[in-house]
Design a protein around this motif. Structure first.
Motif, mmCIF file in Angstrom:
data_model
loop_
_atom_site.group_PDB
_atom_site.id
_atom_site.type_symbol
_atom_site.label_atom_id
_atom_site.label_comp_id
_atom_site.label_asym_id
_atom_site.label_seq_id
_atom_site.Cartn_x
_atom_site.Cartn_y
_atom_site.Cartn_z
ATOM 1 N N GLY A 279 -8.817 -62.747 -94.828
ATOM 2 C CA GLY A 279 -8.308 -64.229 -94.527
ATOM 3 C C GLY A 279 -8.611 -64.484 -92.588
ATOM 4 O O GLY A 279 -8.593 -63.210 -92.281
ATOM 5 N N PRO A 280 -7.401 -65.633 -92.175
ATOM 6 C CA PRO A 280 -8.605 -65.675 -90.606
ATOM 7 C C PRO A 280 -7.550 -64.561 -89.938
ATOM 8 O O PRO A 280 -7.624 -64.101 -88.306
ATOM 9 C CB PRO A 280 -7.340 -66.630 -90.359
ATOM 10 N N PRO A 281 -6.135 -63.814 -90.445
ATOM 11 C CA PRO A 281 -5.337 -62.921 -89.421
ATOM 12 C C PRO A 281 -6.034 -61.647 -89.474
ATOM 13 O O PRO A 281 -6.309 -60.961 -88.393
ATOM 14 C CB PRO A 281 -4.298 -62.818 -90.716
ATOM 15 N N ALA A 282 -7.158 -61.450 -90.197
ATOM 16 C CA ALA A 282 -8.098 -60.064 -90.202
ATOM 17 C C ALA A 282 -9.086 -60.071 -88.715
ATOM 18 O O ALA A 282 -10.127 -61.357 -88.651
ATOM 19 C CB ALA A 282 -9.020 -59.672 -91.222
ATOM 20 N N ASP A 283 -8.745 -59.169 -87.641
ATOM 21 C CA ASP A 283 -9.909 -59.084 -87.066
ATOM 22 C C ASP A 283 -10.788 -58.022 -87.080
ATOM 23 O O ASP A 283 -10.415 -56.312 -87.583
ATOM 24 C CB ASP A 283 -8.626 -58.344 -85.880
ATOM 25 N N PRO A 284 -11.860 -58.255 -87.263
ATOM 26 C CA PRO A 284 -13.371 -57.835 -87.400
ATOM 27 C C PRO A 284 -13.157 -56.371 -86.901
ATOM 28 O O PRO A 284 -13.248 -55.152 -87.596
ATOM 29 C CB PRO A 284 -14.193 -58.475 -87.483
ATOM 30 N N ALA A 285 -12.608 -56.176 -85.238
ATOM 31 C CA ALA A 285 -12.857 -54.841 -85.444
ATOM 32 C C ALA A 285 -11.712 -53.758 -84.974
ATOM 33 O O ALA A 285 -12.213 -52.453 -85.495
ATOM 34 C CB ALA A 285 -12.855 -55.323 -83.673
ATOM 35 N N ALA A 286 -10.750 -54.340 -86.073
ATOM 36 C CA ALA A 286 -9.271 -53.777 -86.392
ATOM 37 C C ALA A 286 -9.878 -53.232 -88.186
ATOM 38 O O ALA A 286 -8.878 -52.257 -88.622
ATOM 39 C CB ALA A 286 -7.942 -54.363 -86.797
ATOM 40 N N ILE A 287 -10.679 -53.215 -88.457
ATOM 41 C CA ILE A 287 -11.130 -52.921 -89.856
ATOM 42 C C ILE A 287 -11.967 -52.250 -89.838
ATOM 43 O O ILE A 287 -13.483 -52.260 -90.308
ATOM 44 C CB ILE A 287 -11.757 -54.507 -90.722
ATOM 45 N N GLY A 288 -11.811 -50.561 -90.049
ATOM 46 C CA GLY A 288 -12.460 -49.867 -90.224
ATOM 47 C C GLY A 288 -13.861 -48.961 -91.310
ATOM 48 O O GLY A 288 -12.938 -49.992 -92.649
ATOM 49 N N PRO A 289 -14.027 -48.123 -90.965
ATOM 50 C CA PRO A 289 -14.502 -47.528 -92.659
ATOM 51 C C PRO A 289 -13.496 -46.997 -93.471
ATOM 52 O O PRO A 289 -13.560 -47.578 -95.009
ATOM 53 C CB PRO A 289 -15.231 -46.862 -92.718
ATOM 54 N N ASP A 290 -12.539 -46.664 -92.977
ATOM 55 C CA ASP A 290 -11.381 -46.430 -94.096
ATOM 56 C C ASP A 290 -9.986 -47.157 -93.127
ATOM 57 O O ASP A 290 -8.746 -46.832 -94.365
ATOM 58 C CB ASP A 290 -11.091 -44.822 -93.761
ATOM 59 N N THR A 291 -10.106 -48.423 -93.579
ATOM 60 C CA THR A 291 -9.178 -49.141 -92.950
ATOM 61 C C THR A 291 -8.123 -49.450 -94.565
ATOM 62 O O THR A 291 -9.131 -49.948 -95.236
ATOM 63 C CB THR A 291 -8.776 -50.131 -92.223
#
Length: 86
Positions: free
Chosen positions: A21-33
């Motif tokens: 969804g739109p609130p997802a910040d690609p930079a905030a999604i790490g390998p173990d998020t």
């Protein structure tokens, strides 16, 4: 093994990120998020599974159809890697 999983991660992320969804910040999604906390829901996980199967020409066995398999980018990449190799 590192080379294969490293090569798979960008493709997995490309499929995954729009499903968060739109609130997802690609930079905030790490390998173990935790993807469930990041916005993945059951409908999104089914769409993700189908897109991964189509993209990589694989089929997830029932044993891998768990919340845990789709809980992080690392776990998804590991599952896809194991299926691509078999």
């Amino acid at each position: 093994m590192e080379d294969t999983t490293t090569a798979l991660e960008p493709a997995v992320r490309e499929i995954l990120l729009p499903l968060l969804g739109p609130p997802a910040d690609p930079a905030a999604i790490g390998p173990d998020t935790d993807l469930w906390q990041a916005g993945l829901d059951s409908l999104g996980s089914v769409a993700l599974m189908a897109a991964l199967e189509d993209t990589f020409d694989i089929e997830f066995p029932d044993a891998l159809l768990t919340r845990e398999t789709f809980s992080t980018v690392s776990r998804i990449v590991a599952a896809v890697d194991s299926l691509v190799r078999s």
